[in-house]
Design an enzyme around this catalytic site. Structure first.
Site, short mmCIF file in Angstrom:
data_model
loop_
_atom_site.label_atom_id
_atom_site.label_comp_id
_atom_site.label_asym_id
_atom_site.label_seq_id
_atom_site.Cartn_x
_atom_site.Cartn_y
_atom_site.Cartn_z
N LYS A 1 11.76 -15.28 -16.87
CA LYS A 1 11.30 -16.47 -16.15
C LYS A 1 10.04 -17.07 -16.76
O LYS A 1 9.32 -17.83 -16.13
CB LYS A 1 11.09 -16.15 -14.67
CG LYS A 1 12.39 -15.76 -13.97
CD LYS A 1 12.22 -15.62 -12.48
CE LYS A 1 13.57 -15.28 -11.82
NZ LYS A 1 13.44 -15.13 -10.35
N GLU B 1 -6.59 11.79 6.45
CA GLU B 1 -5.50 12.16 7.35
C GLU B 1 -5.08 13.58 7.02
O GLU B 1 -5.50 14.17 6.02
CB GLU B 1 -4.32 11.19 7.21
CG GLU B 1 -3.73 11.10 5.83
CD GLU B 1 -2.65 10.02 5.71
OE1 GLU B 1 -1.79 10.18 4.85
OE2 GLU B 1 -2.68 9.05 6.48
N HIS C 1 3.08 9.33 6.00
CA HIS C 1 2.86 9.36 4.56
C HIS C 1 3.44 10.62 3.93
O HIS C 1 3.46 11.68 4.53
CB HIS C 1 1.36 9.32 4.25
CG HIS C 1 0.79 7.95 4.38
ND1 HIS C 1 -0.56 7.72 4.46
CD2 HIS C 1 1.36 6.74 4.45
CE1 HIS C 1 -0.78 6.42 4.56
NE2 HIS C 1 0.37 5.81 4.56
#
Length: 287
Positions: free
Chosen positions: A42, A207, A245
């Site tokens: 493109k 976490e 996750h």
């Protein structure tokens, strides 16, 4: 601020795809310096005034570029990352679901080329008032002196919003990514914030799962002079359960919110029990 500043000149890989085009428009509206895009086949077109090229080599022949952000699907992300790492100082890899072995190769290649890779599976980086290479909503961020680091995109937004509403701005915010293997870890970003004159305090959003937070705590104890406060997501997660996750999984007694909190507290980092407490902790540090 760190990593992304007024000298950042970025290229978007996958600029014509659904996610690439949407987020490129958002980044441009935030005045991010996007100078080129790449989509094979493109070349010669443009998107929102940004010229599109068939390859990074073509783009570099006409544009001064030092960073890239990648919106390429997971099966092709490794090749795209290698192409960017070869040419740029900073690569932000938004793509999720990249196979761990591919990520390991990407990280190793980045080390050999001395390139900073943020991600994969990351919301990216934002320096409020300057620009963003990422997918985060900009209206919740405000220019200021607190640096954010996080494994969780959603929690980054929550904490940034609360800080901003309380009048506390951010110097930069970096999502290191939630996968087990990432290009940049907590320690890398902590080191940069420690050296940054515009950052006076740091918020670390961790976490459950893995030992990245424990390693960060030990680094902070010996190497960071600025106030650091933290929040650990997943306090109520049952052992052995994967929580969102890929990196957030507890193995026995390691990687739990309890062990991470204890390590941070031992190293002088105050840990909030809920995100809203971070503002109070920062104010106690004089921010």
């Amino acid at each position: 601020m760190i990593l992304l500043d007024k000298n950042t000149k970025a290229l978007v890989q996958g600029i014509t795809g659904k996610q690439g085009s949407f987020h490129t428009k958002q980044m441009l509206e935030y005045n991010t310096n996007i100078v080129a895009g790449v989509t094979p086949g493109k070349g010669g077109r443009d998107f929102e005034g940004v010229p599109i090229y068939n390859s990074i080599i073509e783009a570099k022949e006409e544009q001064d570029i030092n960073s890239s952000i990648i919106f390429v699907p997971a099966p092709f992300a490794k090749d795209a990352a290698f192409e960017s790492i070869k040419h740029f100082d900073l690569v932000v890899l938004i793509t999720e679901h990249i196979p761990v072995h591919d990520t390991m190769e990407i990280v190793e290649y980045a080390k050999r080329n001395d390139t900073v890779v943020i991600g994969p599976n990351t919301p990216g980086i934002i320096s409020p008032g300057v620009g963003k290479l990422g997918i985060m909503p900009t209206h919740i961020f405000k220019e200021g002196n607190v640096g954010l680091i996080s494994r969780s995109g959603t929690l980054t937004y929550e904490v940034a919003s609360q800080l901003t509403r309380s009048g506390i701005g951010q110097s930069s915010s970096v999502g290191i990514g939630g996968d087990p293997v990432t290009g940049t870890d907590f320690i890398d970003i902590l080191r940069r914030y420690e050296e940054d004159d515009e950052t006076d305090a740091i918020v670390l959003i961790g976490e459950i799962g893995g030992n990245a937070e424990e390693n960060a705590a030990e680094f902070i104890k010996d190497n960071v002079s600025k106030p650091v406060v933290s929040y650990i997501a997943g306090r109520t997660a049952p052992p052995g359960k994967r929580m969102g996750h890929a990196g957030a999984i507890i193995d026995g007694e390691s990687g739990t919110a309890k062990t991470k909190t204890e390590t941070f507290e031992k190293c002088g980092v105050h840990v909030a029990r809920k995100p809203s407490e971070l503002v109070d902790l920062l104010k106690k540090e004089g921010i």
